[in-house]
Design an enzyme around this catalytic site. Structure first.
Site, PDB file in Angstrom:
ATOM      1  CE1 TYR A   1      40.754  58.337  28.600  1.00 32.69           C
ATOM      2  CE2 TYR A   1      40.306  59.032  30.496  1.00 32.69           C
ATOM      3  CZ  TYR A   1      40.875  58.037  30.464  1.00 32.69           C
ATOM      4  OH  TYR A   1      41.248  57.526  30.281  1.00 32.69           O
TER       5      TYR A   1
ATOM      6  CG  PHE B   1      29.255  34.009  40.190  1.00 37.00           C
ATOM      7  CD1 PHE B   1      28.703  32.217  39.406  1.00 37.00           C
ATOM      8  CD2 PHE B   1      30.240  34.275  39.188  1.00 37.00           C
ATOM      9  CE1 PHE B   1      28.313  32.726  37.934  1.00 37.00           C
ATOM     10  CE2 PHE B   1      30.228  33.984  38.009  1.00 37.00           C
ATOM     11  CZ  PHE B   1      29.092  33.673  37.446  1.00 37.00           C
TER      12      PHE B   1
ATOM     13  CG  ASP C   1      28.698  38.453  42.944  1.00 36.33           C
ATOM     14  OD1 ASP C   1      27.317  39.115  42.286  1.00 36.33           O
ATOM     15  OD2 ASP C   1      28.520  37.594  43.143  1.00 36.33           O
TER      16      ASP C   1
ATOM     17  CB  ALA D   1      24.676  39.258  39.387  1.00 36.09           C
TER      18      ALA D   1
ATOM     19  CE  LYS E   1      25.794  37.901  34.705  1.00 33.57           C
ATOM     20  NZ  LYS E   1      26.523  37.415  35.724  1.00 33.57           N
TER      21      LYS E   1
HETATM   22  C1  LIG Z   1      27.825  36.530  35.931  1.00 32.18           C
HETATM   23  C2  LIG Z   1      27.894  37.089  37.820  1.00 32.18           C
HETATM   24  C3  LIG Z   1      29.437  37.496  37.924  1.00 32.18           C
HETATM   25  C4  LIG Z   1      30.869  37.809  36.896  1.00 32.18           C
HETATM   26  O1  LIG Z   1      30.334  38.908  36.306  1.00 32.18           O
HETATM   27  P1  LIG Z   1      30.587  39.300  35.304  1.00 32.18           P
HETATM   28  O2  LIG Z   1      29.831  39.845  34.513  1.00 32.18           O
HETATM   29  O3  LIG Z   1      30.457  37.738  34.274  1.00 32.18           O
HETATM   30  O4  LIG Z   1      31.681  39.481  35.133  1.00 32.18           O
HETATM   31  C5  LIG Z   1      29.496  37.598  39.816  1.00 32.18           C
HETATM   32  N1  LIG Z   1      28.774  36.640  39.974  1.00 32.18           N
HETATM   33  C6  LIG Z   1      27.892  36.651  40.017  1.00 32.18           C
HETATM   34  C7  LIG Z   1      26.360  35.954  41.087  1.00 32.18           C
HETATM   35  C8  LIG Z   1      26.832  36.869  38.861  1.00 32.18           C
HETATM   36  O5  LIG Z   1      25.830  35.823  38.285  1.00 32.18           O
END
Ligand SMILES: *Cc1c(COP(=O)(O)O)cnc(C)c1O
Length: 465
Positions: A72, A124, A215, A217, A258
């Site tokens: 945990y 997004f 952001d 991803a 991603k």
């Molecule tokens: C997918 C994505 C998100 C959100 O992520 P999740 O894992 O789907 O919750 C935020 N910003 C971008 C650019 C994304 O591609």
């Protein structure tokens, strides 16, 4: 010698996918209220709905599933991930979350307040959703070139500095909690942001004393584009490039589904200790203790390995070349697609593909439905339905682009699958003049309606002579 590229991996296990007939699919999509999110996956042949959490893990990642530490508190898998995030991004503090939007929820709980303004490059949908949910708003400062699918620009995800400075100078600092730059820019078509742009945006943010967040991803795919398109970076490794762009910023939210090369996961990484401490409280409330944040130990181990694999050039090269292969096939067939091709997806330009379908009948959605009926291919609308209604006027917001996104899962489909997809789209394109009517909404949610919207088909009038 200029050799063709090939995937730097081979197949160890296969998963069967299910062919079906056009008649079956016509029935299934009607039963799904013409919402592709409502289809069960056994009714889909090639699933290009998203590249999120749909990729294949490597044997080394699966090995991590066996050695995951499920303690945990103080899990070894957490420590492994924390060390990897620090090494790859350079950020001091780290919080795991169960996915990207959870990272947004936690961090924005600290940073975003009512009436705030958050500038960025085509936010997004979940990012925008989490901001608007807090009665704040976003300002899209993407460069104009992003909205013209015919012109070439190597970094169409770039932030327009004039638009950004306009927002920053016209509002007081306390109304702008941060600027967020999405790399690569998903909503503008998986388009990258240049190092130069990140650097200058960072300078502008410093001038106005506003934090800059990423952001992240698809940060590794963005680094690939910097290496292959931006002068001065050709000989730098992906990991060096990644470290450099994060160094210009204050923190990041990550959807590990991603470029984390895992099926579930996310995290926040940042330098500000005060924000980290406050975010930790929300993480414990919404996600889980700070050393697991809604993830299993084994998931954190697999993510640590995934982050390293995703930032290797050979992997990125084969991934991005595969996406481009699909794009090139379509261009050869004369199909209107957004150019240059995005890193994770090819975008069909529905405004040019089916201009006869009225915009208020959701032409991009109509095209996505046709791809499913004819070929069993599941793409997704990035257009009026996704844009939601204006939160104040409740009218449809018509974005400049009406796109169908064909997102390619990582390390999952073959080039033959891409050939099949291109052939189906060509067949639809050749008969496009017959498409005149689209769909009407019969049920929708107030926010992020695309996930649950119900539609019905508008009948084409009989042609009278
Ligand atoms: C997918 C994505 C998100 C959100 O992520 P999740 O894992 O789907 O919750 C935020 N910003 C971008 C650019 C994304 O591609």
């Amino acid at each position: 010698m200029n050799l063709p590229y090939a995937e730097p991996y081979k197949t160890k296990m296969v998963e069967y996918i299910r062919p079906s007939t056009i008649q079956e699919r016509k029935r299934w999509i009607k039963e799904a209220d013409y919402n592709l999110f409502n289809l069960s996956s056994d009714k889909v042949f090639i699933d290009l709905l998203t590249d999120s959490g749909t990729g294949a893990m490597s044997d080394k990642q699966w090995a991590e599933m066996m050695v995951g530490d499920e303690s945990y508190a103080g899990s070894q898998s957490y420590l492994k991930l924390k060390e990897t995030v620090k090494r790859i991004t350079g950020f001091e503090h780290f919080l795991p979350t169960h996915q990207g939007r959870a990272a947004e929820n936690v961090l924005f709980s600290v940073l975003v307040h009512k009436c705030d303004i958050v500038p960025g490059n085509s936010h997004f949908d979940t990012t925008k959703g989490h901001i608007e949910f807090r009665k704040a708003s976003v300002v899209d400062c993407t460069i104009d070139e992003a909205f013209d699918t015919t012109t070439y620009h190597p970094f169409k995800g770039n932030v327009c500095l004039n638009k950004l400075e306009d927002v920053l100078s016209r509002n007081t600092k306390d109304r702008i909690p941060f600027v967020i730059v999405t790399i690569t820019c998903n909503s503008a078509g998986g388009q990258p942001v240049s190092m130069e742009n990140i650097k200058v945006v960072s300078g502008l943010c410093k001038k106005y004393k506003i934090p800059l967040l990423i952001d992240a991803a698809r940060f590794a795919e963005n680094a690939y584009f910097i290496k292959t398109r931006e002068a001065g970076y050709e000989n730098k490794s992906i990991k060096t490039i990644v470290k450099e762009f994060f160094s210009y910023t204050d923190g990041m939210t990550m959807s590990a589904k991603k470029d984390g090369l895992v099926n579930m996961g996310g995290f926040i990484a940042l330098n500000n200790e005060d924000v980290y401490k406050k975010a930790t409280v929300y993480n414990i409330m919404f996600e889980g203790f700070k050393t697991y944040g809604g993830l299993n130990g084994r998931d954190m181990g697999a993510l640590a390995v995934g982050l390293d694999e995703a930032t290797e050039f050979d992997y990125l090269h084969s991934r991005i070349k595969q996406v481009a292969f699909l794009g090139e096939q379509l261009v050869e067939y004369g199909v209107p697609v957004q150019q240059p091709f995005g890193g994770h997806a090819i975008f069909l330009d529905a405004n040019k593909f089916v201009p006869n379908i009225p915009r208020d009948e959701y032409r991009a959605q109509a095209l996505a439905i046709q791809l499913y009926i004819i070929g069993g291919i599941r793409g997704v609308e990035i257009g009026t339905i996704l844009a939601d209604r204006d939160p104040f006027t409740h009218k449809n917001r018509y974005p400049e682009l009406e796109l169908v996104r064909l997102a390619v899962p990582r390390r999952t489909y073959s080039l033959n699958h891409m050939r099949y997809v291109a052939a189906v789209i060509k067949a639809i394109y050749d008969t496009r003049s017959k498409a005149k009517r689209g769909y009407r909404i019969i049920d929708e949610a107030p926010i992020m309606r695309h996930f649950t919207v119900k539609l019905e088909k508008i009948k084409q009038e009989a042609v009278t002579i």
